[in-house]
Design a protein around this motif. Structure first.
Motif, PDB file in Angstrom:
ATOM      1  N   VAL A 234       8.746  -1.747   5.446  1.00 35.34           N
ATOM      2  CA  VAL A 234       9.308  -0.341   5.777  1.00 35.34           C
ATOM      3  C   VAL A 234       8.328   0.352   6.600  1.00 35.34           C
ATOM      4  CG1 VAL A 234      10.463   1.536   5.145  1.00 35.34           C
ATOM      5  CG2 VAL A 234      11.010  -0.496   4.048  1.00 35.34           C
ATOM      6  N   VAL A 235       8.547   1.087   7.796  1.00 30.75           N
ATOM      7  CA  VAL A 235       7.590   1.665   8.527  1.00 30.75           C
ATOM      8  C   VAL A 235       8.158   3.305   8.729  1.00 30.75           C
ATOM      9  CG1 VAL A 235       6.438   2.073  10.724  1.00 30.75           C
ATOM     10  CG2 VAL A 235       6.828  -0.480   9.795  1.00 30.75           C
ATOM     11  N   GLY A 243      -1.667   5.380   1.497  1.00 28.95           N
ATOM     12  CA  GLY A 243      -1.234   4.573   0.381  1.00 28.95           C
ATOM     13  C   GLY A 243      -0.142   3.598   0.884  1.00 28.95           C
ATOM     14  N   SER A 244       0.777   3.955   1.841  1.00 23.63           N
ATOM     15  CA  SER A 244       1.911   3.173   1.969  1.00 23.63           C
ATOM     16  C   SER A 244       1.686   1.636   2.564  1.00 23.63           C
ATOM     17  CB  SER A 244       2.615   4.123   3.220  1.00 23.63           C
ATOM     18  OG  SER A 244       3.553   3.102   4.060  1.00 23.63           O
ATOM     19  N   PRO A 245       2.379   0.877   2.230  1.00 20.55           N
ATOM     20  CA  PRO A 245       2.095  -0.549   2.854  1.00 20.55           C
ATOM     21  C   PRO A 245       2.047  -0.479   4.288  1.00 20.55           C
ATOM     22  CG  PRO A 245       4.046  -0.486   1.180  1.00 20.55           C
ATOM     23  CD  PRO A 245       3.444   0.811   1.223  1.00 20.55           C
ATOM     24  N   ILE A 317      -5.743   4.662   8.108  1.00 22.44           N
ATOM     25  CA  ILE A 317      -6.557   3.785   7.907  1.00 22.44           C
ATOM     26  C   ILE A 317      -6.051   2.453   7.588  1.00 22.44           C
ATOM     27  CG2 ILE A 317      -8.620   3.425   5.976  1.00 22.44           C
ATOM     28  CD1 ILE A 317      -8.466   6.523   5.821  1.00 22.44           C
ATOM     29  N   ASP A 318      -6.864   1.700   7.936  1.00 17.35           N
ATOM     30  CA  ASP A 318      -6.084   0.206   7.844  1.00 17.35           C
ATOM     31  C   ASP A 318      -6.548  -0.429   6.150  1.00 17.35           C
ATOM     32  OD1 ASP A 318      -5.726  -2.441   7.718  1.00 17.35           O
ATOM     33  OD2 ASP A 318      -6.456  -2.983   9.439  1.00 17.35           O
ATOM     34  N   PRO A 319      -5.978  -0.489   5.552  1.00  9.95           N
ATOM     35  CA  PRO A 319      -6.299  -1.016   4.069  1.00  9.95           C
ATOM     36  C   PRO A 319      -7.091  -2.230   4.035  1.00  9.95           C
ATOM     37  CG  PRO A 319      -4.011  -0.977   4.147  1.00  9.95           C
ATOM     38  CD  PRO A 319      -4.379  -0.520   5.242  1.00  9.95           C
ATOM     39  N   GLU A 320      -6.925  -3.108   4.876  1.00  9.79           N
ATOM     40  CA  GLU A 320      -7.685  -4.261   4.840  1.00  9.79           C
ATOM     41  C   GLU A 320      -8.894  -4.214   5.685  1.00  9.79           C
ATOM     42  OE1 GLU A 320      -6.305  -6.877   3.535  1.00  9.79           O
ATOM     43  OE2 GLU A 320      -4.661  -5.822   2.850  1.00  9.79           O
TER      44      GLU A 320
END
Ligand code: FE2
Ligand code: FE2
Length: 418
Positions: A234-235, A243-245, A317-320
């Motif tokens: 979901v965007v 913190g959103s995926p 921010i890219d969590p990866e």
């Protein structure tokens, strides 16, 4: 208005009405004068129709492409342009498969990658259409240049033997093209120095050195696969909560937004450097005309990229890959102070080139120009080097780079002949 109407109207106004009649302020019967002019003009029109049509035929003939052989230098210029356009075509095709318009004006139906398209649309609702249209342009540039080379007895450019890179496997890609890519969009270092360069009053051709306002390092510009960014992600819009995926796919889309501009500013500088070496007027026309579209592309993407680093989207921010893909708010004084940046060089809506030093730092006033346009910084070899540093060719064999540099060196060495 069609050409015929245009010629007739010119015949009646410019040819048949004297400048005295046009300037005479005395009251007159408009209809009578018009009719008198028309009747008087009939003879003249009758007499001039033939020459006018002959002129049109001559113009049409003059507009036919030339058929002679190209000078070696002109062929070298167009061959490198064809190489660059084949590279652009490959990368834009990948962007188009995943992020292009679902119902393009032309071309096949495009399913795309749903979360990627939504994330791109957080930059601008029209992104998919723009991507599709940019792709159309590149495909047309490559096909035209190769056809022109062939039709003038010159060798076209074929990079098919190098279409072996893996590419994305995410929902939306053309499955037949998996493993057959020419360019690599999975792991990019996007040089953002263009962002600062076009806001600055200094010119790299006169020695100025620029650094981008932030870094994009080791970041994909397209979804890698459905495990990394599930197609059901979901965007949210217009911003992505911390913190959103969706932060991962938005970071990938933001990278694409800046990569679009990076690629097109390269073309923006490349074409003037090539044009300066053209001998034939027609080759010059080709280089200027295609080059103008690259500038158009750059300007568009420059605007869209700015939406990734302004509110409400800024802060992704890219969590990866948090050290390689963080998109700050480039309009926020506190953020700029923390990053030691000046608003003058970061303000996101300053997308038109700032007047800068041109030709001379001291003796001439600033001028708003494309920069760089020197062979050393914007030429063919410089283009290969900057695309290579971008990571665009990661995985290509030495023979790919040898061929690219052979074409690039020949283009940079071409000289205008009289
Ligand atoms: Fe192009
Ligand atoms: Fe382009």
């Amino acid at each position: 208005m069609n050409k015929k109407e245009n010629v007739s109207s010119k015949g009646l106004t410019e040819t048949n009405v004297s400048s005295q009649e046009l300037q005479d302020p005395a009251p007159r019967d408009h209809v009578t004068v018009g009719r008198r002019s028309f009747i008087r003009g009939l003879g003249i029109v009758g007499a001039t129709l033939l020459p006018a049509s002959a002129l049109l035929m001559r113009q049409a003939k003059a507009q036919q492409p030339s058929s002679g052989r190209l000078t070696r230098g002109d062929a070298d210029l167009l061959r490198f342009a064809a190489w660059a356009e084949l590279v652009e075509s490959d990368l834009w095709t990948q962007y188009n498969e995943l992020g292009g318009a679902t119902k393009p004006n032309d071309g096949p139906f495009n399913v795309g990658n749903p979360p990627y398209k939504l994330a791109l649309q957080n930059l601008d609702g029209d992104m998919p259409q723009y991507i599709t249209d940019n792709n159309d342009d590149e495909l047309s540039h490559a096909a035209f240049l190769n056809a022109y080379l062939s039709s003038h007895g010159a060798e076209p450019v074929n990079l098919d033997q190098f279409r072996n890179l893996p590419g994305s496997t995410a929902t939306g890609v053309d499955k037949k093209k998996i493993g057959k890519r020419l360019t690599n969009l999975l792991n990019l270092n996007v040089d953002l120095s263009w962002y600062t360069r076009y806001r600055s009053e200094e010119n790299p051709d006169l020695g100025a050195i620029f650094k981008g306002p932030f870094n994009i390092l080791n970041e994909p510009a397209i979804p890698l696969n459905d495990s990394d960014t599930p197609p059901t992600t979901v965007v949210p819009s217009p911003s992505i909560p911390a913190g959103s995926p969706a932060q991962r796919i938005q970071a990938i889309a933001n990278t694409a937004g800046f990569h679009f501009a990076f690629i097109e500013q390269g073309g923006t500088s490349l074409y003037p450097t090539l044009a300066l070496k053209a001998t034939s007027e027609e080759v010059l026309r080709i280089l200027l005309s295609i080059g103008g579209v690259e500038i158009d592309h750059f300007s568009l993407w420059h605007d869209k990229a700015g939406n990734a680093v302004s509110q409400p989207l800024a802060g992704v921010i890219d969590p990866e890959n948090p050290s390689g893909a963080t998109f700050p708010d480039l309009n926020d004084p506190a953020t700029l102070a923390r990053l030691n940046l000046q608003l003058e060089l970061t303000q996101t809506n300053k997308i038109l080139p700032e007047p800068c030093d041109f030709l001379s730092r001291e003796s001439l006033p600033p001028c708003s120009v494309i920069r760089p346009t020197s062979t050393a910084l914007g030429g063919a070899v410089a283009t290969v080097q900057s695309f290579t540093a971008d990571g665009l060719f990661n995985g290509q064999p030495d023979s790919f780079f040898a061929f690219a540099m052979q074409l690039a060196t020949a283009a940079d060495n071409a000289r205008r002949q009289f």
